[in-house]
Design a protein around this motif. Structure first.
Motif: not given
Length: 302
Positions: A196, A198-199, A202, A228-229, A231-233
């Protein structure tokens, strides 16, 4: 006859009928009868109520995806000379209880995304969805799929974009971000996604975004950042893994082959749009193991 027509091209069915039963029937008759029963199956499916008044199973898995079907339309005059061929999307849906290997299917064609959402709900109810059930949805990232899980099930559903679909974007970007060791870079980003982070992924991508003058077709890093930007959730892979839930949509992709493509994408076969839904209904009834139930109801009503 309908049994054969659900699995084989209509032109092959007369030979099978002669071989197995000594019956001589033309292919056009086979087609009409098969499609008529498919239409009746479709009507039965649409009459099913989807009220929920029991707790239901604790956890379900749901997947929804599209598959292109070959469609032919005929214009005025000589129909043999004025045909238009194109591809149109049929949507396949499946839901099953966590731990079950027997999903419930539904399919839609030429209908709204809201109709697909209602079909998904019907699948969920048939598979044991109730007032306390949590539905784990997976899809390829198409916005309308995520929207239907949210609008149809509200807080009882979560949605995860297919992990391997995200990895395809990262694999395209890897040679730009780490030309000396793209495979190592990709593996690192995959591990971060599963944790998790993801940030962090990115951030890695943003360091190598192509210049604005580079066309989108030649800007894989930009495509990854955008994907990715938006669909962050939808990236809670760690949570899914900890619960023993899938992070990929391979089940629905496999189902496309044996539910839809095995019959509707035969080599050289093209369909009139009006005949696709009856055939999908036949295939869904077969996949849901409701074939004998349909014929029993038909016999009881005679």
């Amino acid at each position: 006859m309908t049994d054969f027509g659900a699995d084989h091209g209509f032109g092959r069915v007369p030979n099978k009928l002669r071989e197995h039963y000594g019956i001589t029937i033309g292919g056009s008759t086979v087609r009409k009868i098969t499609e008529r029963h498919g239409a009746q199956m479709r009507e039965q499916q649409e009459r099913v109520t989807v009220a929920v008044n029991t707790p239901g199973c604790a956890q379900q898995i749901g997947e929804l995806d599209g598959s292109r079907v070959p469609i032919v339309t005929s214009g005025a005059g000589d129909k043999r000379k004025h045909k238009t061929l194109h591809w149109q999307e049929a949507r396949l849906l499946l839901v099953h209880a966590h731990g079950s290997v027997t999903p419930k299917f539904a399919a839609t064609f030429g209908r709204s995304v809201e109709a697909s959402g209602q079909a998904l709900r019907s699948c969920a109810v048939a598979a044991g969805f109730g007032t306390t059930t949590q539905l784990h949805g997976i899809g390829d990232g198409a916005p309308w799929i995520a929207e239907q899980f949210t609008t149809t099930f509200g807080s009882q559903a979560s949605y995860l974009v297919d992990f391997y679909h995200v990895c395809d974007y990262l694999a395209e970007a890897a040679p730009t971000c780490a030309p000396a060791a793209p495979h190592t870079w990709l593996e690192t980003q995959q591990q971060r996604l599963q944790n998790n982070e993801g940030a962090a992924v990115l951030t890695q991508l943003e360091e190598y975004v192509e210049a604005e003058e580079v066309a989108n077709d030649h800007a894989p890093v930009r495509a990854g950042v955008r994907y990715l930007s938006n669909r962050p959730d939808q990236l809670d892979y760690k949570g899914a893994i900890e619960k023993g839930l899938p992070i990929g949509s391979g089940e629905i992709e496999s189902a496309h082959r044996y539910v839809i493509q095995q019959r509707l994408k035969l080599p050289g076969a093209w369909w009139k749009a009006d005949n696709v839904e009856p055939m999908l209904a036949l295939r869904v009834v077969r996949a849901n193991e409701d074939w004998d139930k349909y014929w029993g109801q038909l016999a009881a009503a005679a």
